[in-house]
Design a protein around this motif. Structure first.
Motif: not given
Length: 293
Positions: A8, A100, A104, A118, A123, A247-248, A272-273
């Motif tokens: 990731d 990504d 995700a 994300i 983003t 996420l993120g 998670d991713a």
């Protein structure tokens, strides 16, 4: 094939997970940024280093890297030929580069329907409905990534200079930012000459911190950022029962600032991713191994 790798990579860091073919993660590691559009050469170096460290963390010989297939979910993979360029120069037995957002979404909702956002240095958004995915955003710092940590940091620097010139009202936040640059606006401008998205994004937590204290500039920046995030979510056309996963690194900071409509849809991600990359690697490469028998 004894192992698979999930990678990731984003504008701030690159994470790697080494897993057995049944998906059990045996080693994890982290290295530097891996946005392949921003810095393809640097991204490759950080990807390989993260993979090497994951082998070491698992007590395995990194010499096995050329025998190990990898799924890589990377920022910058959604434009140009960066994906193909990277796949050609990676040392893994098979290298499959995804966005990504893809890994995700896989991590957040598994193989079912749902949506994710994300919210980190950059983003990106993706929703899956009836097995069909749709991606929104992820176009990079220069022309996209609205609501991202990088954009928030960049807006903060802009507002700091506007306050210095007396064009906009300053605040404790803009004063604190100028102090970081020795109260010299020229030093602030010089910082931006070679700054990457992750460098701008490093200032984003400071904006959220000051917003909690009622700082006017911080809240102006975040009100604009939240509006950008919700505009993107609006395009996904989510139903009242569709799970939405944030996420993120900025996800927990954004969640309480969203409107009631989107807060009601929020669900904790299944993984998670990085977990999504591992799941995808197990599914893809195990199926390929079975087909080859």
């Amino acid at each position: 094939m004894n192992f698979v790798l999930g990678i990731d990579g984003g504008g701030t860091s690159c994470r790697a997970a080494l897993a057995t073919v049944d998906g059990t993660v045996v080693g994890r590691a982290k290295s530097g940024a891996a946005n392949i559009r921003t810095d393809l050469t640097g991204a490759r170096a950080n990807i390989v280093e993260a993979a090497r460290q994951a082998f070491v963390a698992a007590g395995q010989d990194p010499e096995l890297i050329p025998q190990t297939p990898a799924i890589l979910g990377l920022a910058g993979a959604n434009v140009g030929t960066y994906r193909q360029q990277l796949e050609a120069i990676l040392p893994f037995s098979v290298s499959r580069v995804e966005t990504d957002a893809e890994i995700a979404l896989e991590g957040a909702v598994g193989s079912g329907d749902g949506a994710m956002a994300i919210l980190g240095t950059g983003t990106a958004y993706m929703a899956r409905r009836h097995g069909k995915s749709r991606a929104i955003g992820g176009w990079g710092f220069q022309v996209g990534d609205q609501g991202s940590g990088a954009r928030i940091g960049r807006d903060l620097l802009e507002q700091t200079l506007l306050a210095y010139d007396g064009i906009r009202q300053g605040s404790p936040l803009t004063q604190a930012m100028l102090a970081i640059f020795r109260d010299n606006p020229e030093d602030l401008v010089e910082f931006t000459t070679n700054a990457k998205p992750g460098d701008f994004g490093g200032f984003a937590p400071k904006v959220f911190d000051h917003a909690e204290k009622g700082d006017a500039v911080a809240n102006w920046i975040l009100d604009k950022a939240v509006a950008d995030v919700e505009a993107a979510l609006g395009v996904l056309d989510l139903g009242d029962d569709d799970p939405l996963c944030l996420l993120g690194g900025l996800a927990p900071l954004y969640a309480p600032r969203l409107s009631a409509r989107y807060r009601a849809l929020l669900k904790p991600p299944l993984d998670d991713a990085l977990g999504g990359a591992v799941q995808m690697a197990v599914r893809v490469f195990s199926s390929a191994a079975e087909a080859a028998r």
